[in-house]
Design a protein around this motif. Structure first.
Motif, PDB file in Angstrom:
ATOM      1  N   ASP A   1       0.825  -1.208   0.000  1.00  0.00           N
ATOM      2  CA  ASP A   1       0.000   0.000   0.000  1.00  0.00           C
ATOM      3  C   ASP A   1       0.858   1.258   0.000  1.00  0.00           C
ATOM      4  O   ASP A   1       0.473   2.283  -0.556  1.00  0.00           O
ATOM      5  CB  ASP A   1      -0.939   0.011   1.217  1.00  0.00           C
ATOM      6  CG  ASP A   1      -2.042  -1.035   1.101  1.00  0.00           C
ATOM      7  OD1 ASP A   1      -2.303  -1.484  -0.035  1.00  0.00           O
ATOM      8  OD2 ASP A   1      -2.618  -1.395   2.142  1.00  0.00           O
ATOM      9  N   ASP A   2       2.044   1.184   0.635  1.00  0.00           N
ATOM     10  CA  ASP A   2       2.927   2.348   0.679  1.00  0.00           C
ATOM     11  C   ASP A   2       3.992   2.317  -0.409  1.00  0.00           C
ATOM     12  O   ASP A   2       4.970   3.052  -0.368  1.00  0.00           O
ATOM     13  CB  ASP A   2       3.588   2.486   2.050  1.00  0.00           C
ATOM     14  CG  ASP A   2       4.402   1.238   2.433  1.00  0.00           C
ATOM     15  OD1 ASP A   2       4.320   0.218   1.701  1.00  0.00           O
ATOM     16  OD2 ASP A   2       5.119   1.292   3.449  1.00  0.00           O
TER      17      ASP A   2
ATOM     18  N   SER B   1      -0.589   1.992 -11.556  1.00  0.00           N
ATOM     19  CA  SER B   1      -0.947   2.441 -10.203  1.00  0.00           C
ATOM     20  C   SER B   1      -0.763   3.932  -9.981  1.00  0.00           C
ATOM     21  O   SER B   1      -1.377   4.509  -9.084  1.00  0.00           O
ATOM     22  CB  SER B   1      -0.119   1.672  -9.164  1.00  0.00           C
ATOM     23  OG  SER B   1       1.228   2.100  -9.174  1.00  0.00           O
TER      24      SER B   1
ATOM     25  N   ALA C   1       2.062   5.107  -8.937  1.00  0.00           N
ATOM     26  CA  ALA C   1       3.050   5.206  -7.861  1.00  0.00           C
ATOM     27  C   ALA C   1       4.399   5.684  -8.385  1.00  0.00           C
ATOM     28  O   ALA C   1       4.751   5.469  -9.549  1.00  0.00           O
ATOM     29  CB  ALA C   1       3.205   3.849  -7.173  1.00  0.00           C
TER      30      ALA C   1
ATOM     31  N   ASN D   1      -5.493   6.615  -4.401  1.00  0.00           N
ATOM     32  CA  ASN D   1      -4.197   7.266  -4.174  1.00  0.00           C
ATOM     33  C   ASN D   1      -4.205   8.653  -4.809  1.00  0.00           C
ATOM     34  O   ASN D   1      -5.165   9.028  -5.502  1.00  0.00           O
ATOM     35  CB  ASN D   1      -3.049   6.409  -4.706  1.00  0.00           C
ATOM     36  CG  ASN D   1      -3.117   6.200  -6.211  1.00  0.00           C
ATOM     37  OD1 ASN D   1      -4.130   6.473  -6.854  1.00  0.00           O
ATOM     38  ND2 ASN D   1      -2.032   5.683  -6.785  1.00  0.00           N
ATOM     39  N   GLU D   2      -3.167   9.419  -4.563  1.00  0.00           N
ATOM     40  CA  GLU D   2      -3.107  10.804  -5.051  1.00  0.00           C
ATOM     41  C   GLU D   2      -1.771  11.057  -5.746  1.00  0.00           C
ATOM     42  O   GLU D   2      -0.870  11.693  -5.189  1.00  0.00           O
ATOM     43  CB  GLU D   2      -3.325  11.787  -3.899  1.00  0.00           C
ATOM     44  CG  GLU D   2      -4.689  11.643  -3.235  1.00  0.00           C
ATOM     45  CD  GLU D   2      -4.945  12.706  -2.179  1.00  0.00           C
ATOM     46  OE1 GLU D   2      -4.068  13.591  -1.979  1.00  0.00           O
ATOM     47  OE2 GLU D   2      -6.021  12.666  -1.543  1.00  0.00           O
TER      48      GLU D   2
END
Length: 474
Positions: free
Chosen positions: A204-205, A239, A241, A397-398
């Motif tokens: 998640d992180d 994602s 990310a 998420n942002e």
């Protein structure tokens, strides 16, 4: 409310797939006087799909087609599926300016009119004819200082992936590791080449080097040889990310220690606003990183021009040393022969006009994409405020850049849910399960924000929120 339709275009990454009525092949100017005799009552045996390569039955290869069918069936639906540049930045006349700039450059470099004509109309060098220009651009924009000979110009980043995998994977025990969820282009290429893929799941992180090291040790314990790790370190597809500075340093140290290569694919860096972390290749002191690049997002996707930086030394049986790029060029000569000279010229002209600084060429585009991402996040928050989404068990998420963000929803975000979303609510998205090569992501939704106007984002997020509310049953 229902939506009905015509043929259109969509994608789930850089590669665009077109659907619609199939046009009949043009008939020959003259038919043969006599067609071959065919024995009466004997028809050719149809090919059995089970006799074809297994990749054609792999669900990964069906994902783009399914999204195309949904988009075609519901043309009035607002689609958060295409990961494409915004059309508003393209002008038909720009192409001529790019070509003119490159032709002038060749003349300034001393090429004769005949040499210029040959450069534009003939087959070019397999490794590419704009390698020097790309090398200059990488130095100017990314602090990646590599010789032009280490670059191979490819037909999009997709060909670069195919070439690298074909060169690196030499036996059935060789394995490609991928950060998961993962862009389907790399897993699709691996499937075509019968390359084993081992996913390293993101937490998640974000991505964890400890998880990658555990996967490397596990594969070796099974008697397999991890050869490379594929990652999109900046605003990844799907994602969104981004690897932080510490994770980048740890990844390079780990790869060097375990003797694997890092395949860095980062097409969204130079179309994202704000400061950037260093590219992995710019930090690479030990020839650990193979850098895959694309001009699809930064210049225009229709050019179909990508490249790969492969400066790894390769020693043959006689002790002579060359570059991995040389080996990739050999493979390319049997795949696409060379990359279109006309496309290379258009891309080179754009780079020359910007003095190699692709980031400056894309200042307005990066601002637009940043605003689109911020608007999508703002509208999601307006329609699903914190208390409401907590009750629904909805999270997102942002990302600070790129084209994509991801949502987690309480229901299965599968093809059936997507059909209902398009048909009853007029909004299309991409199931995250498409991007998990080891299975997973059943409750995930990918949204692409790059291709939509502000008005479409406002209306599309409202429709999406209504769909989530209805599907959640709260």
């Amino acid at each position: 409310m229902a939506f009905t339709a015509t043929a259109t275009v969509t994608d789930i990454g850089p590669e665009v797939i077109r659907t619609g009525p199939r046009r009949a092949d043009r008939p020959p100017d003259r038919l043969p006087d006599r067609l071959p005799d065919r024995a009466p009552g004997r028809a050719a045996r149809p090919l059995r799909k089970s006799e074809l390569h297994a990749s054609v039955s792999d669900p990964v290869l069906d994902t783009m087609t399914f999204l195309n069918e949904i988009t075609s069936r519901y043309p009035e639906a607002i689609s958060f599926a295409p990961g494409r540049p915004y059309d508003g930045f393209f002008d038909s006349e720009q192409i001529f300016g790019h070509l003119r700039r490159y032709l002038d450059h060749l003349a300034e470099q001393g090429s004769s009119p005949r040499q210029v004509r040959t450069a534009m109309y003939q087959y070019g060098p397999t490794a590419g004819q704009i390698r020097e220009i790309i090398a200059d651009s990488l130095r100017a924009d990314e602090n990646i200082d590599v010789p032009a000979e280490s670059i191979v110009v490819t037909v999009g980043a997709q060909e670069a992936m195919l070439l690298v995998l074909r060169a690196l994977i030499s036996g059935p025990d060789d394995v490609l590791l991928v950060s998961s969820p993962c862009y389907v282009g790399i897993t699709g290429a691996a499937r075509l080449l019968d390359v084993a893929v081992t996913p390293v799941d993101e937490r998640d992180d974000g991505f964890s080097c400890a998880d990658l090291e555990a996967a490397i040790r596990s594969e070796r314990a099974r008697g397999r040889r991890p050869r490379a790790f594929y990652v999109v370190p900046d605003h990844s597809n799907p994602s969104g990310a981004t690897l932080g500075p510490r994770a980048r340093s740890e990844l390079l140290e780990l790869a060097g220690r375990h003797g694997i290569l890092v395949l860095e694919d980062s097409p969204y860096r130079l179309v994202s606003p704000g400061p950037r972390h260093p590219a992995l290749k710019s930090m690479d002191q030990g020839h650990t990183v193979v850098h895959i690049g694309s001009f699809s997002k930064t210049v225009f996707p229709g050019a179909r021009v990508g490249f790969v930086v492969a400066d790894q030394p390769v020693v043959d049986d006689s002790g002579r040393t060359g570059l991995l790029a040389d080996e990739l060029a050999k493979i390319k000569s049997m795949v696409t022969v060379n990359t279109s000279s006309l496309s290379q010229a258009a891309v080179a002209g754009a780079l020359l006009a910007a003095d190699g600084r692709v980031s400056e060429l894309n200042t307005a585009a990066a601002a637009y994409y940043g605003d689109a991402m911020a608007a999508t996040l703002r509208e999601l928050d307006r329609h699903l405020p914190a208390k409401r989404r907590a009750a629904l068990e909805v999270h997102w998420n942002e990302p600070t850049g790129g084209f994509f963000l991801t949502l987690r929803v309480p229901f299965r975000a599968d093809n059936a849910a997507l059909i209902r979303s398009a048909q009853d609510f007029g909004v299309i998205w991409t199931p995250m399960s498409y991007f998990h090569p080891g299975g997973g992501g059943p409750h995930g939704i990918r949204l692409s924000t790059s291709y939509l106007t502000p008005a479409q984002i406002t209306e599309g997020t409202a429709r999406l929120a209504r769909f989530i509310e209805a599907q959640s049953g709260h």
